[in-house]
Design an enzyme around this catalytic site. Structure first.
Site, PDB file in Angstrom:
ATOM      1  N   SER A 122       1.063  -1.163   0.047  1.00 33.30           N
ATOM      2  CA  SER A 122       0.085   0.071  -0.003  1.00 33.30           C
ATOM      3  C   SER A 122       0.797   1.184  -0.045  1.00 33.30           C
ATOM      4  CB  SER A 122      -0.857  -0.043   1.331  1.00 33.30           C
ATOM      5  OG  SER A 122      -1.528   1.235   1.499  1.00 33.30           O
ATOM      6  N   TYR A 149      -1.737   0.164  10.424  1.00 34.33           N
ATOM      7  CA  TYR A 149      -2.063  -0.581   9.123  1.00 34.33           C
ATOM      8  C   TYR A 149      -0.762  -0.441   8.234  1.00 34.33           C
ATOM      9  CZ  TYR A 149      -3.528  -1.293   4.333  1.00 34.33           C
ATOM     10  OH  TYR A 149      -3.671  -1.576   3.035  1.00 34.33           O
ATOM     11  N   LYS A 153       1.888  -3.376   6.873  1.00 29.03           N
ATOM     12  CA  LYS A 153       2.342  -3.568   5.441  1.00 29.03           C
ATOM     13  C   LYS A 153       3.881  -3.559   5.127  1.00 29.03           C
ATOM     14  CE  LYS A 153      -1.717  -4.551   3.562  1.00 29.03           C
ATOM     15  NZ  LYS A 153      -1.754  -5.919   2.916  1.00 29.03           N
TER      16      LYS A 153
END
Ligand code: UDP
Length: 350
Positions: A122, A149, A153
Protein backbone atom coordinates in the site's frame (compact mmCIF):
# COMPACT_ATOMS: atom_id res chain seq x y z
CA UNK A 1 -2.75 -21.38 -22.83
CA UNK A 2 -6.43 -22.36 -22.66
CA UNK A 3 -8.54 -20.55 -20.14
CA UNK A 4 -8.33 -22.19 -16.75
CA UNK A 5 -5.87 -24.97 -17.67
CA UNK A 6 -2.61 -23.18 -16.81
CA UNK A 7 -0.70 -23.07 -13.53
CA UNK A 8 -2.72 -22.87 -10.30
CA UNK A 9 -2.29 -19.60 -8.41
CA UNK A 10 -3.35 -19.27 -4.77
CA UNK A 11 -5.19 -15.99 -4.22
CA UNK A 12 -5.39 -15.34 -0.48
CA UNK A 13 -8.14 -12.84 0.23
CA UNK A 14 -9.56 -13.54 -3.22
CA UNK A 15 -13.15 -12.95 -2.09
CA UNK A 16 -12.35 -9.28 -1.42
CA UNK A 17 -12.51 -6.30 -3.74
CA UNK A 18 -9.09 -6.34 -5.44
CA UNK A 19 -8.64 -10.09 -4.93
CA UNK A 20 -11.83 -10.97 -6.83
CA UNK A 21 -10.88 -8.70 -9.75
CA UNK A 22 -7.43 -10.31 -9.81
CA UNK A 23 -8.92 -13.84 -9.82
CA UNK A 24 -10.95 -12.83 -12.87
CA UNK A 25 -7.86 -11.40 -14.60
CA UNK A 26 -5.87 -14.56 -13.83
CA UNK A 27 -8.61 -16.75 -15.28
CA UNK A 28 -8.71 -14.57 -18.38
CA UNK A 29 -4.97 -15.21 -18.87
CA UNK A 30 -5.34 -18.97 -18.55
CA UNK A 31 -4.31 -19.45 -14.91
CA UNK A 32 -6.35 -21.44 -12.40
CA UNK A 33 -7.06 -19.12 -9.45
CA UNK A 34 -7.71 -20.88 -6.13
CA UNK A 35 -9.18 -18.50 -3.57
CA UNK A 36 -8.30 -18.87 0.12
CA UNK A 37 -10.45 -16.54 2.25
CA UNK A 38 -12.12 -16.61 5.68
CA UNK A 39 -15.04 -14.52 4.37
CA UNK A 40 -14.90 -12.11 7.32
CA UNK A 41 -14.91 -9.20 4.89
CA UNK A 42 -14.96 -10.98 1.52
CA UNK A 43 -18.03 -12.36 -0.25
CA UNK A 44 -18.68 -15.93 -1.36
CA UNK A 45 -20.53 -14.48 -4.40
CA UNK A 46 -17.34 -12.69 -5.51
CA UNK A 47 -15.55 -16.02 -6.06
CA UNK A 48 -16.56 -16.89 -9.61
CA UNK A 49 -13.41 -17.98 -11.43
CA UNK A 50 -12.17 -20.94 -9.42
CA UNK A 51 -12.63 -22.86 -6.18
CA UNK A 52 -12.99 -21.23 -2.76
CA UNK A 53 -11.18 -22.69 0.26
CA UNK A 54 -12.46 -21.16 3.48
CA UNK A 55 -9.65 -20.64 5.95
CA UNK A 56 -7.70 -18.24 8.15
CA UNK A 57 -4.40 -16.90 6.79
CA UNK A 58 -2.69 -17.79 10.10
CA UNK A 59 -3.71 -21.46 9.73
CA UNK A 60 -0.53 -23.07 8.35
CA UNK A 61 -2.12 -26.54 8.10
CA UNK A 62 -5.01 -25.27 5.99
CA UNK A 63 -2.61 -23.36 3.73
CA UNK A 64 -0.39 -26.43 3.30
CA UNK A 65 -3.35 -28.63 2.49
CA UNK A 66 -4.58 -26.14 -0.12
CA UNK A 67 -1.15 -25.86 -1.76
CA UNK A 68 -0.86 -29.65 -2.01
CA UNK A 69 -4.43 -30.34 -3.13
CA UNK A 70 -4.43 -27.74 -5.88
CA UNK A 71 -0.80 -28.05 -6.99
CA UNK A 72 -0.21 -24.34 -6.36
CA UNK A 73 2.70 -22.82 -8.35
CA UNK A 74 2.56 -19.17 -7.19
CA UNK A 75 0.76 -17.05 -4.61
CA UNK A 76 -0.91 -13.63 -4.73
CA UNK A 77 -1.38 -12.54 -1.13
CA UNK A 78 -4.22 -10.12 -0.34
CA UNK A 79 -5.56 -11.62 2.90
CA UNK A 80 -5.33 -9.09 5.71
CA UNK A 81 -7.05 -6.34 7.61
CA UNK A 82 -7.33 -3.02 5.79
CA UNK A 83 -9.22 -0.41 7.81
CA UNK A 84 -6.76 2.29 8.84
CA UNK A 85 -8.93 3.63 11.69
CA UNK A 86 -9.42 0.18 13.19
CA UNK A 87 -5.68 -0.42 13.06
CA UNK A 88 -5.17 2.53 15.40
CA UNK A 89 -7.62 1.00 17.89
CA UNK A 90 -6.41 -2.61 17.50
CA UNK A 91 -2.74 -2.59 16.45
CA UNK A 92 -2.08 -6.02 18.01
CA UNK A 93 -4.78 -7.62 15.87
CA UNK A 94 -3.35 -6.01 12.72
CA UNK A 95 0.16 -7.29 13.50
CA UNK A 96 -1.23 -10.73 14.22
CA UNK A 97 -3.23 -11.06 10.99
CA UNK A 98 -1.13 -9.01 8.57
CA UNK A 99 2.37 -9.87 9.77
CA UNK A 100 2.02 -13.26 11.50
CA UNK A 101 -0.36 -14.34 8.71
CA UNK A 102 2.28 -13.43 6.12
CA UNK A 103 4.92 -15.31 8.13
CA UNK A 104 2.73 -18.43 8.19
CA UNK A 105 2.17 -18.19 4.45
CA UNK A 106 5.89 -17.70 3.68
CA UNK A 107 6.86 -20.69 5.83
CA UNK A 108 4.34 -22.97 4.14
CA UNK A 109 5.39 -21.74 0.69
CA UNK A 110 9.04 -22.54 1.48
CA UNK A 111 8.17 -25.97 2.86
CA UNK A 112 6.25 -26.81 -0.31
CA UNK A 113 8.65 -25.31 -2.83
CA UNK A 114 6.37 -22.47 -4.01
CA UNK A 115 8.87 -19.84 -5.09
CA UNK A 116 6.81 -16.92 -6.42
CA UNK A 117 4.82 -14.32 -4.53
CA UNK A 118 2.96 -11.12 -5.36
CA UNK A 119 2.09 -9.14 -2.23
CA UNK A 120 -0.68 -6.61 -1.73
CA UNK A 121 1.10 -3.60 -0.21
CA UNK A 122 0.00 0.00 0.00
CA UNK A 123 0.96 3.64 -0.47
CA UNK A 124 0.31 3.79 3.29
CA UNK A 125 3.96 2.71 3.74
CA UNK A 126 5.04 6.24 2.77
CA UNK A 127 3.14 8.71 4.96
CA UNK A 128 3.52 12.41 4.16
CA UNK A 129 7.13 12.82 5.34
CA UNK A 130 8.92 15.91 4.06
CA UNK A 131 7.27 15.75 0.64
CA UNK A 132 5.70 18.84 -0.86
CA UNK A 133 1.93 18.62 -1.45
CA UNK A 134 2.30 18.37 -5.24
CA UNK A 135 5.25 15.98 -5.39
CA UNK A 136 4.77 12.46 -6.70
CA UNK A 137 6.10 9.55 -4.65
CA UNK A 138 8.82 7.26 -5.97
CA UNK A 139 9.46 3.86 -4.40
CA UNK A 140 12.65 5.19 -2.84
CA UNK A 141 10.77 7.87 -0.86
CA UNK A 142 11.09 7.78 2.93
CA UNK A 143 8.93 5.16 4.58
CA UNK A 144 6.97 6.76 7.40
CA UNK A 145 3.64 4.96 7.84
CA UNK A 146 1.06 7.14 9.57
CA UNK A 147 -0.90 4.17 10.98
CA UNK A 148 -0.40 0.67 12.38
CA UNK A 149 -1.98 -0.56 9.13
CA UNK A 150 0.88 1.02 7.16
CA UNK A 151 3.38 -0.36 9.69
CA UNK A 152 2.14 -3.90 9.12
CA UNK A 153 2.35 -3.55 5.32
CA UNK A 154 5.94 -2.30 5.56
CA UNK A 155 6.89 -5.02 8.07
CA UNK A 156 5.42 -7.69 5.77
CA UNK A 157 7.46 -6.26 2.87
CA UNK A 158 10.63 -6.58 5.00
CA UNK A 159 9.80 -10.16 5.91
CA UNK A 160 9.23 -11.03 2.27
CA UNK A 161 12.41 -9.31 1.14
CA UNK A 162 14.40 -11.23 3.80
CA UNK A 163 12.93 -14.53 2.54
CA UNK A 164 13.96 -13.61 -0.99
CA UNK A 165 17.56 -13.10 0.18
CA UNK A 166 17.62 -16.15 2.42
CA UNK A 167 15.73 -18.73 0.38
CA UNK A 168 15.56 -17.51 -3.22
CA UNK A 169 11.88 -16.56 -3.15
CA UNK A 170 10.93 -14.23 -6.05
CA UNK A 171 8.51 -11.52 -4.94
CA UNK A 172 6.86 -8.29 -6.03
CA UNK A 173 5.15 -5.99 -3.50
CA UNK A 174 2.59 -3.77 -5.21
CA UNK A 175 2.00 -0.50 -3.39
CA UNK A 176 -1.54 0.51 -4.32
CA UNK A 177 -2.74 4.05 -4.45
CA UNK A 178 -6.56 4.58 -4.46
CA UNK A 179 -8.27 1.49 -5.88
CA UNK A 180 -11.63 2.43 -7.39
CA UNK A 181 -14.19 1.44 -10.02
CA UNK A 182 -15.54 -2.03 -10.77
CA UNK A 183 -15.30 -4.71 -13.40
CA UNK A 184 -17.21 -3.52 -16.50
CA UNK A 185 -19.19 -6.83 -16.53
CA UNK A 186 -21.07 -5.71 -13.41
CA UNK A 187 -20.40 -9.15 -11.85
CA UNK A 188 -18.04 -7.92 -9.15
CA UNK A 189 -17.36 -4.57 -7.54
CA UNK A 190 -16.57 -2.68 -4.37
CA UNK A 191 -18.44 -3.81 -1.24
CA UNK A 192 -16.94 -2.66 2.02
CA UNK A 193 -18.89 -2.77 5.25
CA UNK A 194 -18.97 -0.08 6.44
CA UNK A 195 -18.17 1.84 3.26
CA UNK A 196 -15.79 4.73 3.89
CA UNK A 197 -14.42 5.42 0.40
CA UNK A 198 -15.09 8.60 -1.50
CA UNK A 199 -16.41 7.35 -4.84
CA UNK A 200 -19.06 4.88 -3.55
CA UNK A 201 -20.19 7.39 -0.92
CA UNK A 202 -20.47 10.21 -3.50
CA UNK A 203 -22.45 7.93 -5.84
CA UNK A 204 -24.77 6.83 -3.03
CA UNK A 205 -25.38 10.47 -2.10
CA UNK A 206 -26.17 11.39 -5.72
CA UNK A 207 -28.52 8.41 -6.15
CA UNK A 208 -30.32 9.21 -2.89
CA UNK A 209 -29.15 5.89 -1.42
CA UNK A 210 -26.97 7.46 1.24
CA UNK A 211 -26.60 10.66 3.23
CA UNK A 212 -25.10 13.78 1.66
CA UNK A 213 -21.36 13.47 1.25
CA UNK A 214 -19.09 15.31 3.66
CA UNK A 215 -15.98 16.70 1.98
CA UNK A 216 -13.21 16.33 4.54
CA UNK A 217 -11.26 19.61 4.50
CA UNK A 218 -11.00 22.45 1.98
CA UNK A 219 -7.94 24.19 3.38
CA UNK A 220 -5.18 21.86 2.20
CA UNK A 221 -2.20 23.24 0.27
CA UNK A 222 -3.56 21.93 -3.02
CA UNK A 223 -4.89 23.82 -6.06
CA UNK A 224 -8.55 23.75 -4.94
CA UNK A 225 -7.93 23.14 -1.23
CA UNK A 226 -9.28 19.55 -1.20
CA UNK A 227 -7.09 16.42 -0.96
CA UNK A 228 -5.35 14.99 -4.01
CA UNK A 229 -5.35 11.22 -4.55
CA UNK A 230 -4.25 8.93 -7.36
CA UNK A 231 -7.30 6.85 -8.35
CA UNK A 232 -6.50 3.61 -10.13
CA UNK A 233 -9.15 1.41 -11.77
CA UNK A 234 -9.41 -1.93 -10.00
CA UNK A 235 -9.17 -3.74 -13.36
CA UNK A 236 -5.83 -2.00 -14.00
CA UNK A 237 -4.72 -3.03 -10.51
CA UNK A 238 -5.72 -6.62 -11.24
CA UNK A 239 -3.72 -6.53 -14.49
CA UNK A 240 -0.69 -5.29 -12.52
CA UNK A 241 -0.80 -8.47 -10.40
CA UNK A 242 -0.79 -10.68 -13.49
CA UNK A 243 2.05 -8.59 -14.95
CA UNK A 244 3.98 -9.06 -11.69
CA UNK A 245 3.62 -12.85 -11.99
CA UNK A 246 4.86 -12.69 -15.56
CA UNK A 247 7.69 -10.17 -15.04
CA UNK A 248 10.37 -12.87 -15.40
CA UNK A 249 12.35 -11.81 -12.32
CA UNK A 250 15.35 -13.90 -11.26
CA UNK A 251 15.13 -16.27 -8.27
CA UNK A 252 15.76 -14.24 -5.12
CA UNK A 253 14.64 -10.96 -6.67
CA UNK A 254 12.44 -8.60 -4.66
CA UNK A 255 10.75 -5.56 -6.19
CA UNK A 256 8.45 -3.02 -4.54
CA UNK A 257 6.46 -1.13 -7.16
CA UNK A 258 3.90 1.67 -7.04
CA UNK A 259 0.59 1.02 -8.77
CA UNK A 260 -0.93 4.35 -9.65
CA UNK A 261 -1.45 6.67 -12.61
CA UNK A 262 0.78 9.59 -11.66
CA UNK A 263 -2.25 11.91 -11.88
CA UNK A 264 -3.61 13.56 -8.74
CA UNK A 265 -7.37 14.20 -8.64
CA UNK A 266 -8.94 16.38 -5.98
CA UNK A 267 -11.98 15.44 -3.92
CA UNK A 268 -13.84 18.33 -5.59
CA UNK A 269 -12.96 16.96 -9.06
CA UNK A 270 -14.24 13.50 -8.08
CA UNK A 271 -17.47 14.99 -6.77
CA UNK A 272 -17.93 16.85 -10.07
CA UNK A 273 -17.23 13.69 -12.10
CA UNK A 274 -19.81 11.74 -10.10
CA UNK A 275 -22.34 14.54 -10.63
CA UNK A 276 -21.71 14.41 -14.41
CA UNK A 277 -22.11 10.62 -14.52
CA UNK A 278 -25.30 10.51 -12.44
CA UNK A 279 -26.76 13.62 -14.08
CA UNK A 280 -27.34 15.58 -10.88
CA UNK A 281 -25.12 17.40 -8.43
CA UNK A 282 -23.82 15.35 -5.50
CA UNK A 283 -25.51 16.61 -2.31
CA UNK A 284 -22.64 17.49 -0.01
CA UNK A 285 -21.45 19.60 2.88
CA UNK A 286 -18.02 20.90 3.72
CA UNK A 287 -16.55 19.34 6.85
CA UNK A 288 -13.36 19.32 8.88
CA UNK A 289 -10.26 17.39 7.83
CA UNK A 290 -10.35 13.67 8.57
CA UNK A 291 -7.63 12.64 11.04
CA UNK A 292 -4.55 11.26 9.33
CA UNK A 293 -5.43 12.36 5.76
CA UNK A 294 -2.29 13.65 4.01
CA UNK A 295 -2.92 16.51 1.54
CA UNK A 296 -1.70 14.49 -1.40
CA UNK A 297 -0.79 10.90 -2.32
CA UNK A 298 0.19 10.59 -5.97
CA UNK A 299 2.40 7.86 -7.42
CA UNK A 300 5.45 8.20 -9.54
CA UNK A 301 4.41 5.23 -11.72
CA UNK A 302 7.55 4.85 -13.84
CA UNK A 303 8.97 1.81 -12.08
CA UNK A 304 5.83 -0.24 -12.78
CA UNK A 305 6.37 0.38 -16.48
CA UNK A 306 10.07 -0.56 -16.23
CA UNK A 307 9.72 -3.67 -14.07
CA UNK A 308 6.29 -4.97 -15.02
CA UNK A 309 5.77 -3.47 -18.47
CA UNK A 310 2.44 -2.26 -17.04
CA UNK A 311 0.59 0.99 -17.62
CA UNK A 312 -3.00 1.80 -16.67
CA UNK A 313 -5.59 1.40 -19.45
CA UNK A 314 -8.93 2.14 -17.75
CA UNK A 315 -8.07 4.77 -15.16
CA UNK A 316 -9.46 8.00 -16.53
CA UNK A 317 -11.62 9.46 -13.77
CA UNK A 318 -14.73 9.31 -15.98
CA UNK A 319 -14.21 5.58 -16.74
CA UNK A 320 -13.63 4.79 -13.07
CA UNK A 321 -16.78 6.66 -12.06
CA UNK A 322 -18.89 5.15 -14.88
CA UNK A 323 -17.87 1.60 -13.90
CA UNK A 324 -18.38 2.30 -10.18
CA UNK A 325 -21.80 3.76 -10.95
CA UNK A 326 -22.87 0.68 -12.97
CA UNK A 327 -21.99 -1.50 -9.96
CA UNK A 328 -23.54 0.78 -7.32
CA UNK A 329 -26.81 0.88 -9.26
CA UNK A 330 -27.00 -2.91 -9.26
CA UNK A 331 -24.60 -4.54 -6.79
CA UNK A 332 -24.64 -8.35 -6.88
CA UNK A 333 -23.61 -8.72 -3.23
CA UNK A 334 -22.87 -6.68 -0.12
CA UNK A 335 -25.35 -4.66 1.86
CA UNK A 336 -24.25 -1.44 0.23
CA UNK A 337 -23.94 1.99 1.71
CA UNK A 338 -27.43 1.60 3.13
CA UNK A 339 -30.31 -0.78 2.98
CA UNK A 340 -30.81 -4.52 2.70
CA UNK A 341 -28.55 -6.87 0.79
CA UNK A 342 -28.13 -5.87 -2.82
CA UNK A 343 -31.05 -3.45 -2.78
CA UNK A 344 -30.68 0.28 -2.94
CA UNK A 345 -33.40 2.85 -2.46
CA UNK A 346 -32.83 3.88 -6.07
CA UNK A 347 -33.63 0.28 -7.18
CA UNK A 348 -36.83 -0.13 -5.21
CA UNK A 349 -39.83 0.59 -7.44
CA UNK A 350 -42.24 3.17 -6.05
N1 UDP B 1 -13.17 11.77 1.50
C1 UDP B 1 -14.13 12.76 1.73
N2 UDP B 1 -15.35 12.36 2.22
C2 UDP B 1 -15.67 11.05 2.47
C3 UDP B 1 -14.69 10.05 2.19
C4 UDP B 1 -13.45 10.45 1.72
O1 UDP B 1 -13.88 13.94 1.54
O2 UDP B 1 -16.80 10.77 2.93
C5 UDP B 1 -11.85 12.17 1.00
C6 UDP B 1 -10.71 11.77 1.92
O3 UDP B 1 -10.47 12.80 2.86
C7 UDP B 1 -9.56 11.61 0.93
C8 UDP B 1 -10.24 11.17 -0.36
O4 UDP B 1 -11.63 11.48 -0.21
O5 UDP B 1 -8.95 12.85 0.69
C9 UDP B 1 -10.13 9.68 -0.61
O6 UDP B 1 -10.53 9.01 0.56
P1 UDP B 1 -10.83 7.46 0.59
O7 UDP B 1 -11.35 7.12 1.95
O8 UDP B 1 -11.67 7.09 -0.60
O9 UDP B 1 -9.42 6.79 0.35
P2 UDP B 1 -8.02 7.00 1.15
O10 UDP B 1 -7.28 8.08 0.39
O11 UDP B 1 -8.34 7.35 2.56
O12 UDP B 1 -7.36 5.67 1.01
Amino acid sequence: MDRGTGPAVLVTGGAGYIGAHTAKALHGRGYRPVVFDDLTSGFREAVQWGPLVEGDIRDADALAETIKTHDIQAVIHFAGLIEVGRSVAKPDLFWEVNVSGTTALLTVMREHGVGQLVFSSSAAVYGQGARGPLETIAETADKAPASPYGDTKLAAEWLIQAQCRAYGLTAVALRYFNAAGADPSGLIGEAHEPETHLIPLAIAAALGDGPPLTIFGQDFETPDGTCLRDYIHVSDLAAAHVAALEAGLAPGAFEAVNVGTGQGRSVAEVVEAVGRAVGCAVPHSLGARRAGDPPSLVADPRRAQEVLGWTPQHSSLDTIVADALRWERKPCYGSGVRGPKGRRKSQIAV
